[in-house]
Write a protein that holds these residues in place. Structure first.
Motif, mmCIF file in Angstrom:
data_model
loop_
_atom_site.group_PDB
_atom_site.id
_atom_site.type_symbol
_atom_site.label_atom_id
_atom_site.label_comp_id
_atom_site.label_asym_id
_atom_site.label_seq_id
_atom_site.Cartn_x
_atom_site.Cartn_y
_atom_site.Cartn_z
ATOM 1 N N ASP A 185 55.336 60.073 60.315
ATOM 2 C CA ASP A 185 56.471 60.306 61.214
ATOM 3 C C ASP A 185 56.979 58.997 61.809
ATOM 4 N N TYR A 186 56.051 58.103 62.150
ATOM 5 C CA TYR A 186 56.431 56.838 62.772
ATOM 6 C C TYR A 186 57.219 55.951 61.809
ATOM 7 N N SER A 187 56.856 56.009 60.514
ATOM 8 C CA SER A 187 57.536 55.150 59.544
ATOM 9 C C SER A 187 58.895 55.717 59.129
ATOM 10 N N ARG A 188 59.036 57.046 59.206
ATOM 11 C CA ARG A 188 60.269 57.663 58.710
ATOM 12 C C ARG A 188 61.282 57.959 59.814
ATOM 13 N N LYS A 189 60.811 58.241 61.002
ATOM 14 C CA LYS A 189 61.716 58.635 62.072
ATOM 15 C C LYS A 189 62.050 57.435 62.947
ATOM 16 N N ASP A 190 63.283 57.424 63.380
ATOM 17 C CA ASP A 190 63.747 56.332 64.232
ATOM 18 C C ASP A 190 63.552 56.730 65.694
ATOM 19 N N TRP A 191 62.321 56.620 66.172
ATOM 20 C CA TRP A 191 62.012 57.006 67.546
ATOM 21 C C TRP A 191 62.466 55.922 68.513
ATOM 22 N N SER A 192 62.978 56.376 69.657
ATOM 23 C CA SER A 192 63.268 55.434 70.740
ATOM 24 C C SER A 192 61.951 55.052 71.415
ATOM 25 N N SER A 193 62.037 54.047 72.286
ATOM 26 C CA SER A 193 60.829 53.574 72.956
ATOM 27 C C SER A 193 60.183 54.674 73.786
ATOM 28 N N ASN A 229 28.881 55.040 71.563
ATOM 29 C CA ASN A 229 29.200 54.796 70.156
ATOM 30 C C ASN A 229 30.601 55.314 69.861
ATOM 31 N N ASN A 230 31.378 54.533 69.123
ATOM 32 C CA ASN A 230 32.756 54.887 68.822
ATOM 33 C C ASN A 230 33.035 54.576 67.354
ATOM 34 N N VAL A 231 34.134 55.098 66.888
ATOM 35 C CA VAL A 231 34.627 54.779 65.541
ATOM 36 C C VAL A 231 36.068 54.315 65.679
ATOM 37 N N ILE A 232 36.356 53.145 65.132
ATOM 38 C CA ILE A 232 37.721 52.621 65.120
ATOM 39 C C ILE A 232 38.345 52.951 63.769
ATOM 40 N N ILE A 233 39.509 53.580 63.812
ATOM 41 C CA ILE A 233 40.237 53.912 62.595
ATOM 42 C C ILE A 233 41.482 53.036 62.533
ATOM 43 N N LEU A 234 41.626 52.311 61.439
ATOM 44 C CA LEU A 234 42.798 51.458 61.221
ATOM 45 C C LEU A 234 43.641 52.099 60.132
ATOM 46 N N GLN A 235 44.848 52.535 60.524
ATOM 47 C CA GLN A 235 45.745 53.202 59.584
ATOM 48 C C GLN A 235 46.971 52.312 59.353
ATOM 49 N N PRO A 236 47.099 51.727 58.152
ATOM 50 C CA PRO A 236 48.278 50.866 57.885
ATOM 51 C C PRO A 236 49.544 51.698 57.761
ATOM 52 N N VAL A 237 50.649 51.136 58.269
ATOM 53 C CA VAL A 237 51.958 51.797 58.224
ATOM 54 C C VAL A 237 52.979 50.796 57.696
ATOM 55 N N LEU A 238 53.754 51.180 56.710
ATOM 56 C CA LEU A 238 54.796 50.316 56.149
ATOM 57 C C LEU A 238 56.140 50.768 56.699
ATOM 58 N N LYS A 239 56.760 49.925 57.510
ATOM 59 C CA LYS A 239 58.034 50.271 58.129
ATOM 60 C C LYS A 239 59.168 50.196 57.114
ATOM 61 N N ASN A 240 60.322 50.743 57.503
ATOM 62 C CA ASN A 240 61.481 50.740 56.614
ATOM 63 C C ASN A 240 61.979 49.328 56.295
ATOM 64 N N ASN A 241 61.728 48.399 57.228
ATOM 65 C CA ASN A 241 62.185 47.023 57.003
ATOM 66 C C ASN A 241 61.186 46.201 56.194
ATOM 67 N N GLY A 242 60.111 46.849 55.731
ATOM 68 C CA GLY A 242 59.130 46.159 54.910
ATOM 69 C C GLY A 242 57.977 45.577 55.674
ATOM 70 N N ASP A 243 58.027 45.560 57.019
ATOM 71 C CA ASP A 243 56.931 45.028 57.820
ATOM 72 C C ASP A 243 55.780 46.040 57.856
ATOM 73 N N MET A 244 54.558 45.522 57.899
ATOM 74 C CA MET A 244 53.396 46.388 57.986
ATOM 75 C C MET A 244 52.831 46.337 59.397
ATOM 76 N N GLU A 245 52.554 47.514 59.949
ATOM 77 C CA GLU A 245 51.936 47.624 61.259
ATOM 78 C C GLU A 245 50.663 48.476 61.114
#
Length: 583
Positions: free
Chosen positions: A55-63, A233-249
């Protein structure tokens, strides 16, 4: 013994079965539940994180909309979330923050997550609102955005005398301004771990080369993380996201799994006690189950034994849709028929016995009635016969008139007796229909007194009627008048000459009639006998007081037809009759 053997075998088999099943459940819980629940929770968070990434990569959410979605994710998954670039730079501001406009017009964003973790209660109690002026001390992270940067506060001054937080050492940054925006979590959904997200970020970044390579290949990564400050104890999950402009977050999520281990440790100790209790429960359930299976056979045996002793009252069917249920139903039907036959026979015998006793009672009453009637008629008949024979033999002319008057007087007495006997028979037959209406008792009493004026003069008696708040009564006036006549006649016969007969009528919720005379009392043991036929108070049954002996019996029948209560009692110098009339 055979029934016990079957019960014991079923009991042992059931105990072994339940014990094996119960042990499987406990061992599965102790050995497998921890890993199962941990994998289940992490898979659930990972799936929702991937959906959020899509949803974050496809939708143009406002701040503001992005902030709401991040808050929704953290609340529903009980996890912390941040959006970073590959180098560890935060791409989205802290969802819990304030915006402060300084005196020079510049705005600065104030991160609140870590501050609320340390001073949450004090901060909420301060109730900071838009438009409030505050002073902040802390460290500023400069960013190339519209805001001057992000301030991580260590102390907030609300006024000269009120402050939140602590600050030791030199002041890094100090600024004052007006709060233009504030985003606070609801108290019920605030998670104290939100501030620990910053610690996880600082320890995870910068990323290793191998980890960057995997993320660049769009592979989701899970990293264990032990947080030493709280010891969780915790688990950190890193989920890569490719934005429409090609940047990866990178979606950076921190999920605690400590409560799973704590709960499982507590369950291990709990299952020790639960196992002991469960063992006793298995014994009880096994015994109950074995009793259920053998109960129909034992019940049929007991049913047959009771039927052998002609006891059919406790026979009950076995409610089963099988051969045993059918057999018990047949035995029940047979026992019901036998029980009905015996009950009918007992009822017939009881009815026969009752009829015999009733017949004997009626015979005694008839014999008593005929004996009393014969006794009452014998004397006047003898007198009439002797005086008639005297007239036949030719008595002196001067005595003929006396003989004739005696015969007429005795004939009148016999006529009165026969009339009373007929009235009593009519009342006892139950064929008389009452004609009830409202009337005053005093009017009927005065009417009766006028009729008996000559009898009163013979004994120089006087009747006084005293009505007190008198109300009308509902009854048959003719029959009630007969009761009054009989009671007053009885009072006249037994009153002393020259005395007063007092008749009082009191009305309240009901009307009570009192008839009092002055004379000899009735023996206490005979007060209930005066209502019997031909009862006379004189042991010799003397006729000197007159009457037929049926007056009070007739009054009793009339009052019972109306449903009125009545009684007689002795006074200090006489007798009182009491009648209760319902208004």
């Amino acid at each position: 013994m055979k029934n016990r053997s079957i019960t014991f075998k079923l009991f042992m088999i059931t105990v072994l079965f339940f014990a094996f099943f119960y042990m499987m459940i406990i061992l599965s819980q102790l050995l497998l539940f921890n890993n199962f629940y941990e994998n289940h929770k992490l898979n659930k968070v990972e799936q929702r994180l991937k959906k959020f990434a899509t949803d974050y990569s496809r939708k143009d959410w406002s701040s503001s909309q992005l902030t709401r979605e991040m808050l929704k994710f953290m609340t529903s998954n009980r996890s912390q979330l941040a959006i970073m670039d590959i180098d560890g730079k935060m791409m989205v501001d802290d969802p819990y923050h304030m915006v402060v406009k300084q005196d020079d017009g510049q705005k600065i964003l104030v991160s609140l997550s870590l501050f609320m973790t340390l001073y949450g209660d004090e901060f909420r109690a301060a109730n900071i609102q838009k438009g409030d002026r505050i002073t902040l001390l802390g460290d500023i992270e400069q960013r190339g955005k519209e805001n001057a940067g992000v301030l991580y506060p260590e102390k907030i001054f609300l006024s000269k005398s009120k402050a939140i937080g602590q600050y030791e050492g030199e002041v890094s940054s100090r600024l004052s301004g007006i709060v233009t925006d504030i985003e606070m979590p609801y108290f019920k959904i605030w998670n104290q771990r939100q501030g620990l997200l910053m610690l996880a970020l600082s320890e995870t970044f910068p990323l290793s080369g191998e980890l960057k390579k995997r993320l660049n290949n769009m592979e989701t990564q899970e990293l264990p993380w032990f947080e030493s400050w709280s010891g969780t104890n915790n688990v950190i999950i890193l989920q890569p996201v490719l934005k429409n402009n090609g940047d990866m977050e990178i979606l950076f999520s921190v999920t605690s799994i400590q409560e799973i281990g704590d709960a499982n440790d507590a369950l291990r100790e709990f299952f020790i006690y639960l196992g002991i209790g469960g063992f006793f429960l298995i014994l009880i359930l096994s015994l109950f189950f074995s009793k259920i299976v053998t109960k129909p056979l034992i019940a049929l045996n007991q049913m047959a034994k009771r039927m052998l002793n002609f006891d059919f009252s406790a026979v009950s069917p076995i409610r089963q849709n099988d051969e045993l249920g059918s057999l018990s139903g047949s035995m029940l039907e047979m026992s019901q028929k036998l029980d009905k036959a015996l009950s009918d026979l007992k009822e017939a015998n009881a009815k026969l016995q009752e009829d015999i006793e009733q017949k004997q009672k009626l015979e005694v009453l008839q014999q008593s009635f005929f004996a009393n009637a014969s006794h009452e008629l014998k004397t006047p008949l003898s007198i009439v016969k002797s005086f008639a024979e005297g007239l036949q033999d030719g008595v002196n002319v001067n005595k003929r008139e006396h003989y004739t008057s005696v015969i007429i007087e005795e004939a009148g007495k016999m006529e009165m007796l026969i009339k009373d006997m007929l009235d009593l028979a009519r009342l006892e037959s139950g064929t008389i229909e009452l004609r009830k209406r409202m009337f005053l008792l005093s009017e009927r009493v005065e009417k009766v007194a006028d009729k008996l004026v000559y009898l009163l003069k013979e004994k120089e008696l006087e009747i006084i009627v005293v009505p007190v708040n008198e109300q009308q009564v509902l009854a048959d006036p003719e029959w009630i008048e007969q009761v009054i006549v009989n009671l007053i006649m009885n009072a006249i016969r037994h009153a002393e000459e020259g005395s007063v007969i007092t008749i009082e009528i009191h009305s309240d919720t009901s009307t009570i009639l009192y008839v009092d005379n002055i004379g000899e009392g009735i023996p206490e043991d005979q007060l209930d006998l005066i209502w019997d036929r031909f009862y006379r108070g004189e042991p010799s049954r003397s006729r000197k007081t007159g009457g037929t002996g049926l007056g009070l019996s007739i009054a009793q029948q009339i009052l019972e037809m109306h449903g009125f209560d009545y009684a007689a009692e002795n006074l200090q110098n006489g007798v009182r009759f009491i009648i209760h009339f319902s208004n």
